[in-house]
Design an enzyme around this catalytic site. Structure first.
Site, PDB file in Angstrom:
ATOM      1  N   ASP A   1     -13.330  89.772  25.422  1.00  0.00           N
ATOM      2  CA  ASP A   1     -13.981  88.552  24.966  1.00  0.00           C
ATOM      3  C   ASP A   1     -15.439  88.601  25.404  1.00  0.00           C
ATOM      4  OD1 ASP A   1     -14.061  85.981  23.765  1.00  0.00           O
ATOM      5  OD2 ASP A   1     -13.926  85.058  25.746  1.00  0.00           O
TER       6      ASP A   1
ATOM      7  N   ASP B   1     -17.959  85.440  25.657  1.00  0.00           N
ATOM      8  CA  ASP B   1     -18.346  84.309  26.506  1.00  0.00           C
ATOM      9  C   ASP B   1     -17.357  84.148  27.662  1.00  0.00           C
ATOM     10  OD1 ASP B   1     -20.674  83.286  25.034  1.00  0.00           O
ATOM     11  OD2 ASP B   1     -19.230  82.857  23.459  1.00  0.00           O
TER      12      ASP B   1
ATOM     13  N   ASP C   1     -11.146  85.309  29.546  1.00  0.00           N
ATOM     14  CA  ASP C   1     -11.242  84.299  30.596  1.00  0.00           C
ATOM     15  C   ASP C   1     -10.372  83.087  30.314  1.00  0.00           C
ATOM     16  OD1 ASP C   1     -12.984  83.485  28.414  1.00  0.00           O
ATOM     17  OD2 ASP C   1     -13.805  81.973  29.783  1.00  0.00           O
TER      18      ASP C   1
END
Length: 259
Positions: A13, A15, A209
């Site tokens: 990922d 961000d 995250d």
């Protein structure tokens, strides 16, 4: 339990893993450099459909992260790949930005509000009541409802913003029709991404995250999963889910030596 195969390809990922509010997370540059030097297939993923892969490449380059265009995979690209497989050369009414409209143009889709095959909802900075009303009427008229991603909010410097999932809920309430979400946590986004780089899930890993999108998508696609603590998920949050990541690490810096 059978021992996992070595990791030959990586999906990560963007961000919360590589960058945070426009600033690279320490270790991100070393991780990307190690990936490029290794020659292993990899992808940087984002559920955000606003930007084209070329736009994102330019933004990452300004931050010191050298990621080739071909190694960037967005929910807009996953949506286009899905629609191309479902109805080649179709038509769509699109609510979204250049990332989504470019991806649909590139597969030969005609963008129209006249009896389209699909209404495709993506991220945009300016959702308008007029466009949402048109989407509702077209869906009620028979257009199939597709959404790039289910994220209900997005980040900004001022705080959370309503995102694609929230607007999709409004349209669903008005039409009674649920959309098909192409982006994470749908493993479709992982599988189409793996296909794009010629990788296999058994020898791939997903870094994220968020438990509800990154880890879930990686898990359902059959990959190893790494959760980093630099984003939205705390250790206490992990226990709330009925599934767990394969590994939990402090940051992307902890994974450099695994490449």
């Amino acid at each position: 339990m059978a021992e996992r195969k070595p990791i030959d390809s990586w999906l990560t990922d963007m961000d919360g893993v590589l960058i945070h509010e426009g600033v690279p997370i320490p270790g991100a540059d070393a991780f990307i450099k190690r990936l490029r030097d290794s020659g292993k297939p990899f992808l940087v993923l984002t559920n955000n459909s606003i930007y084209t892969a070329r736009d994102l490449q330019a933004r990452l380059t300004r931050m010191g992260l050298e990621v080739p265009v071909g190694n960037i995979w967005t929910s807009a690209l996953a949506t286009a790949k899905f629609l191309e497989s479902q109805r080649p050369g179709g038509t769509a009414y699109v609510i979204g930005e250049a990332g989504l409209t470019t991806a649909l143009h590139d597969i030969g889709y005609v963008l129209t509000d006249h009896e389209p095959d699909y209404v495709v909802l993506g991220e945009t900075r300016t959702y308008s009541f007029e466009s949402m009303t048109k989407a509702v009427r077209l869906i009620n008229g028979g257009a199939r409802f597709i959404c790039t991603n289910p994220d209900e909010t997005g980040p900004s410097t001022e705080g959370p913003l309503p995102a694609t999932g929230a607007v999709a809920a409004l349209i669903t309430k008005a039409t009674g029709k649920q959309p098909y979400f192409a982006g994470k946590p749908n493993p479709l986004m992982m599988r189409t991404g793996l296909n794009a780089i010629g990788a296999h899930s058994e020898t791939s890993a997903m870094i994220g995250d968020r438990m509800d999108t990154d880890v879930l998508a990686g898990l359902e696609a059959g990959m190893q999963t790494f959760l980093v603590r630099t984003g939205l998920t705390s250790d206490a949050d992990i226990a709330k889910y009925p599934f767990t990541p394969s590994h939990v690490v402090d940051s992307i810096a902890d994974l450099v030596d695994l490449v």
